[in-house]
Write an enzyme that holds these catalytic residues in place. Structure first.
Site, PDB file in Angstrom:
ATOM      1  N   GLU A  80       6.182  71.414 -68.448  1.00 56.06           N
ATOM      2  CA  GLU A  80       7.810  71.540 -67.899  1.00 56.06           C
ATOM      3  C   GLU A  80       8.459  70.474 -67.634  1.00 56.06           C
ATOM      4  O   GLU A  80       9.371  70.106 -67.922  1.00 56.06           O
ATOM      5  CB  GLU A  80       7.872  72.607 -66.803  1.00 56.06           C
ATOM      6  CG  GLU A  80       7.757  73.981 -67.039  1.00 56.06           C
ATOM      7  CD  GLU A  80       9.181  74.523 -67.887  1.00 56.06           C
ATOM      8  OE1 GLU A  80       9.980  73.725 -68.420  1.00 56.06           O
ATOM      9  OE2 GLU A  80       9.047  75.595 -68.384  1.00 56.06           O
ATOM     10  N   GLU A  87      13.848  66.218 -72.773  1.00 60.67           N
ATOM     11  CA  GLU A  87      15.224  66.465 -72.942  1.00 60.67           C
ATOM     12  C   GLU A  87      16.029  65.477 -72.335  1.00 60.67           C
ATOM     13  O   GLU A  87      17.273  65.036 -72.848  1.00 60.67           O
ATOM     14  CB  GLU A  87      15.682  67.893 -72.155  1.00 60.67           C
ATOM     15  CG  GLU A  87      14.802  69.033 -72.756  1.00 60.67           C
ATOM     16  CD  GLU A  87      15.062  70.149 -71.930  1.00 60.67           C
ATOM     17  OE1 GLU A  87      15.532  70.212 -70.822  1.00 60.67           O
ATOM     18  OE2 GLU A  87      14.737  71.396 -72.268  1.00 60.67           O
TER      19      GLU A  87
END
Length: 169
Positions: A80, A87
């Site tokens: 994650e 991102e």
């Protein structure tokens, strides 16, 4: 042959290296905190991890099974955080609208999905024991305060996961 090391003034750069080494840990912890603050999925996985760790007390797991659980938890949270890094890097360069930027973000999200599914399969294999599940149900049935605590935990987790987001929109 002497095993003694000469003491010189060259130890100052070594001290600077040691300081830099430990400072790197502060950057890493800062990244973890930033991931928790800004990413809903990191918060979800943290709450799931705490729940799994609490439920482990009902199981008589082998040391290898415990290690697998800890590795799965760490791997999913690490995936994650890596997804968040990809991102942010893609968004920083303004390439989120390009096919390559989209592919990078999609691949990072796919990596998290693969790791999460693998961890879930490991969890099912390790924790799917009808006798222990019945023991857990009996534990809650015999202790109304435990049910209240579980409901409070669920509510607190929901608020923690969905209640705040420091991302700049």
């Amino acid at each position: 042959m002497s095993w003694e090391f000469p003491v010189t003034r060259a130890s100052l750069p070594m001290k600077a290296e040691i300081i830099a080494f430990f400072k790197a840990f502060t950057y890493a912890f800062s990244g973890i905190v930033q991931g928790i603050k800004s990413e809903r999925n990191v918060r979800f996985h943290l709450c799931a991890a705490v729940t799994v760790l609490w439920l482990m007390r009902f199981y008589e797991l082998e040391i290898s099974e415990k290690c697998i659980v800890f590795l799965c938890i760490g791997s999913v949270i690490a995936a994650e955080l890596m997804n968040t890094a990809v991102e942010n890097a893609v968004d920083l360069h303004g390439s989120e609208k390009t096919p390559r930027g989209k592919a990078a973000k999609d691949c990072a999200a796919g990596a998290v999905l693969v790791m999460s599914v693998a961890a879930a399969v490991c969890g099912i294999v390790i924790f799917l024991d009808r006798a222990v599940i019945c023991e857990i149900a009996n534990y809650f049935a015999a202790r109304p305060y435990a049910v209240i605590c579980a409901v409070l935990w669920a509510a607190a987790s929901f608020i923690f996961i969905f209640g705040f987001d420091t991302k700049k929109k």
